[in-house]
Design an enzyme around this catalytic site. Structure first.
Site, PDB file in Angstrom:
ATOM      1  N   ASP A 249       0.858  -1.186   0.000  1.00 49.12           N
ATOM      2  CA  ASP A 249       0.000   0.000   0.000  1.00 49.12           C
ATOM      3  C   ASP A 249       0.897   1.239   0.000  1.00 49.12           C
ATOM      4  O   ASP A 249       1.571   1.524   0.987  1.00 49.12           O
ATOM      5  CB  ASP A 249      -0.877  -0.034   1.258  1.00 49.12           C
ATOM      6  CG  ASP A 249      -1.949   1.052   1.268  1.00 49.12           C
ATOM      7  OD1 ASP A 249      -1.968   1.887   0.346  1.00 49.12           O
ATOM      8  OD2 ASP A 249      -2.770   1.053   2.208  1.00 49.12           O
ATOM      9  N   ASP A 260      -4.043   6.911  -3.697  1.00 49.32           N
ATOM     10  CA  ASP A 260      -3.889   5.873  -2.669  1.00 49.32           C
ATOM     11  C   ASP A 260      -4.358   4.558  -3.281  1.00 49.32           C
ATOM     12  O   ASP A 260      -5.531   4.405  -3.618  1.00 49.32           O
ATOM     13  CB  ASP A 260      -4.741   6.267  -1.452  1.00 49.32           C
ATOM     14  CG  ASP A 260      -4.595   5.300  -0.289  1.00 49.32           C
ATOM     15  OD1 ASP A 260      -3.844   4.325  -0.402  1.00 49.32           O
ATOM     16  OD2 ASP A 260      -5.253   5.543   0.738  1.00 49.32           O
ATOM     17  N   HIS A 329     -12.072   5.833   2.455  1.00 45.34           N
ATOM     18  CA  HIS A 329     -12.137   7.204   2.983  1.00 45.34           C
ATOM     19  C   HIS A 329     -12.086   8.237   1.865  1.00 45.34           C
ATOM     20  O   HIS A 329     -11.563   7.981   0.774  1.00 45.34           O
ATOM     21  CB  HIS A 329     -10.967   7.448   3.939  1.00 45.34           C
ATOM     22  CG  HIS A 329      -9.646   6.976   3.391  1.00 45.34           C
ATOM     23  ND1 HIS A 329      -8.820   7.782   2.642  1.00 45.34           N
ATOM     24  CD2 HIS A 329      -9.019   5.773   3.466  1.00 45.34           C
ATOM     25  CE1 HIS A 329      -7.744   7.094   2.290  1.00 45.34           C
ATOM     26  NE2 HIS A 329      -7.834   5.878   2.768  1.00 45.34           N
ATOM     27  N   HIS A 337      -7.078  11.255   5.034  1.00 43.34           N
ATOM     28  CA  HIS A 337      -8.413  10.927   5.558  1.00 43.34           C
ATOM     29  C   HIS A 337      -9.169  12.232   5.742  1.00 43.34           C
ATOM     30  O   HIS A 337      -8.938  12.970   6.689  1.00 43.34           O
ATOM     31  CB  HIS A 337      -8.313  10.177   6.887  1.00 43.34           C
ATOM     32  CG  HIS A 337      -7.682   8.825   6.758  1.00 43.34           C
ATOM     33  ND1 HIS A 337      -7.197   8.124   7.841  1.00 43.34           N
ATOM     34  CD2 HIS A 337      -7.447   8.042   5.675  1.00 43.34           C
ATOM     35  CE1 HIS A 337      -6.687   6.961   7.425  1.00 43.34           C
ATOM     36  NE2 HIS A 337      -6.828   6.904   6.125  1.00 43.34           N
ATOM     37  N   GLU A 362     -11.292   0.925  -0.486  1.00 42.41           N
ATOM     38  CA  GLU A 362     -10.425  -0.197  -0.107  1.00 42.41           C
ATOM     39  C   GLU A 362     -11.182  -1.188   0.754  1.00 42.41           C
ATOM     40  O   GLU A 362     -12.052  -0.800   1.544  1.00 42.41           O
ATOM     41  CB  GLU A 362      -9.175   0.294   0.624  1.00 42.41           C
ATOM     42  CG  GLU A 362      -9.419   1.057   1.897  1.00 42.41           C
ATOM     43  CD  GLU A 362      -8.130   1.545   2.537  1.00 42.41           C
ATOM     44  OE1 GLU A 362      -7.132   0.810   2.523  1.00 42.41           O
ATOM     45  OE2 GLU A 362      -8.128   2.680   3.072  1.00 42.41           O
ATOM     46  N   GLU A 457      -7.245  -1.893  -3.204  1.00 39.62           N
ATOM     47  CA  GLU A 457      -7.690  -0.495  -3.071  1.00 39.62           C
ATOM     48  C   GLU A 457      -7.465   0.278  -4.368  1.00 39.62           C
ATOM     49  O   GLU A 457      -6.458   0.082  -5.059  1.00 39.62           O
ATOM     50  CB  GLU A 457      -6.895   0.169  -1.942  1.00 39.62           C
ATOM     51  CG  GLU A 457      -7.193   1.645  -1.733  1.00 39.62           C
ATOM     52  CD  GLU A 457      -6.376   2.249  -0.604  1.00 39.62           C
ATOM     53  OE1 GLU A 457      -6.802   3.263  -0.041  1.00 39.62           O
ATOM     54  OE2 GLU A 457      -5.287   1.696  -0.284  1.00 39.62           O
TER      55      GLU A 457
END
Length: 476
Positions: A249, A260, A329, A337, A362, A457
């Site tokens: 990640d 992300d 998120h 976030h 994710e 994700e």
């Protein structure tokens, strides 16, 4: 082509096969006519005239002789022409191959090195980076959006094109780095080597430029029962094993726009069903997400798909459970976030997604209890955006805070990066910053020991007329 004759031959051999055949037929007819005349048959002078074959063969012979001279005089030239044609054909074939290679899809650019070292901006000098996967927004109330001229016009007027370009460039960097990594990584490597390969590739392809272009957050390489927030500190001797399940990640940010994206890396096919369950759940969440969609509805669909799978390990069957206290998120500038959480199980959050919002969708699956707790040595940290001025007691704490503000701002970072930047003896200063609530620690998140966890994700952008899966690639 002219026939090439290299030796001197007789008159009959100089004639072509067809000419010899015609000559013999005429001679045969002449003999038959002469025999018929001698025996008193009809035919008179007609056969006689046909029995004179000389004029035609002479003409043929002349032609053959001329062809011979031409052939002898032009033999070398003909051979050169042949060679030239062959060379030209070869060149044309080579050109076709190059054209095919240049038509590859996003994430596979001609000219990139291994390890990656050429900035993605150099591979796209016009600044037009690949578009992600386009999907329609779900729901009957959104069916008009995809083909709506009004919404497309609204998008042209409202969407920040610079923002979109930054996001797509960051996604292309992520694709190229991860696809190189997937071919390179193998059991027996230290976890520090593994993490630094990704970080070096990202830094080169950006290229890094302070807070304008940098890593989005520490490179997560969580193993087995550890689901998230593990990156090795210096001194960590952990080695990647054949039977490990590694969640990779990492993030890329350009001007605060963070991509992300994560996947699960394994070497043993016995975990395939676990990976399939989580990948399917993530794709379900992406499909369910969209403008005006309630967050709780997305979580319900993810959980239903995830928990329809099971995996057999060492003769025992385990149901795949969604890790209920891990979420997707929303993302904002320099903020990983940003306020909204996308659940991966059914809950009561009735907030809705909105136009132009940016999300990380994710999901995490586990063969354990389906819930994680903080465990192991901490490596991830991030500055608290809500805290105001604090009067710090020690010089070390003040120096460390200044370094964090200058190099990381509100982005997450890890202790290894402080070491690489030449920060010495910072642990006491870091402790004071945490005590003053200026910096928050994010320890590894783990399910029960002996269990296995997986993650997939993607980052999505809710454009007015469509949904763009920014980080989609050929790999997942």
């Amino acid at each position: 082509m002219t026939e090439v004759v290299d030796v001197d031959v007789g008159e009959e051999q100089k004639l072509s096969k067809s000419q010899l055949k015609r000559k013999k037929q005429k001679e045969k007819k002449a003999r038959e006519a002469a025999a018929a005349a001698a025996s008193g048959g009809d035919g008179g002078d007609e056969p006689e005239s046909k029995s004179e074959p000389e004029p035609q063969p002479k003409s043929d012979e002349t032609t053959s002789s001329e062809q011979k001279d031409t052939a002898e005089g032009g033999a070398a030239t003909t051979k050169k022409k042949k060679k030239k044609k062959k060379k030209t054909a070869t060149k044309k074939k080579k050109k076709k191959k190059k054209k095919k290679a240049g038509g590859q899809t996003c994430g596979q650019r001609v000219g990139q090195t291994s390890p990656p070292s050429i900035p993605v901006s150099s591979l796209f000098p016009d600044g037009k980076f690949p578009e992600g996967e386009i999907q329609e927004h779900p729901g009957d109330n959104n069916t008009y959006r995809y083909n709506s001229t009004e919404k497309k016009q609204q998008e042209q007027n409202s969407v920040d094109q610079e923002r979109l370009s930054n996001i797509r460039e960051a996604a292309e960097i992520h694709r190229q780095v991860r696809q190189d990594f997937q071919k390179w990584v193998k059991p027996g490597m230290t976890m520090i080597e593994v993490a630094q390969r990704i970080e070096a590739g990202t830094k080169a392809l950006l290229p890094a430029d302070g807070l304008k272009r940098s890593w989005g957050f520490p490179t997560g390489v969580s193993l087995n029962h550890c689901a998230a927030h593990y990156t090795p500190n210096y001194g960590d001797k952990t080695v990647l094993q054949h039977d490990d399940v590694m969640k990779v990640d990492f993030g890329v940010q350009i001007n605060g726009k963070i991509v992300d994206c994560a996947w699960t890396q394994t070497f043993n096919p016995k975990y395939d069903e676990l990976l399939k369950a989580v990948k399917d759940a993530t794709d379900t969440g992406i499909k369910a997400a969209g403008i005006d969609v309630r967050l709780c509805d997305i979580g319900e669909q993810i959980q239903e798909v995830m928990e329809s799978y099971e995996v057999e390990l060492e003769g025992k069957t385990y149901p795949v459970k969604a890790i209920r206290n891990l979420n997707g998120h929303s993302i904002a500038d320099y903020t990983i976030h940003a306020g909204k959480s996308v659940p991966i199980v059914k809950n009561q959050d009735t907030q809705r997604m909105e136009e132009n919002e940016f999300y990380a969708i994710e999901t995490f699956g586990s063969t354990g209890r389906g819930m994680v707790l903080e465990d192991m040595e901490c490596s991830h940290y991030m500055k608290n955006q809500e805290v105001g001025f604090r009067n710090l007691r020690t010089k070390k704490a003040r120096e460390l805070l200044k370094h964090i503000d200058n190099h990381h701002g509100t982005l997450a970072w890890c202790r290894r990066w402080l070491d690489d930047a030449g920060q010495k003896g910072y642990l006491l200063g870091l402790k004071e910053l945490m005590e003053q609530d200026i910096v928050h620690a994010y320890p590894p998140l783990c399910d029960i020991k002996g269990s296995y966890t997986a993650q997939y994700e993607h980052t999505i952008l809710l454009r007015p007329h469509c949904k763009e899966v920014i980080s989609r690639g050929e790999d997942y």
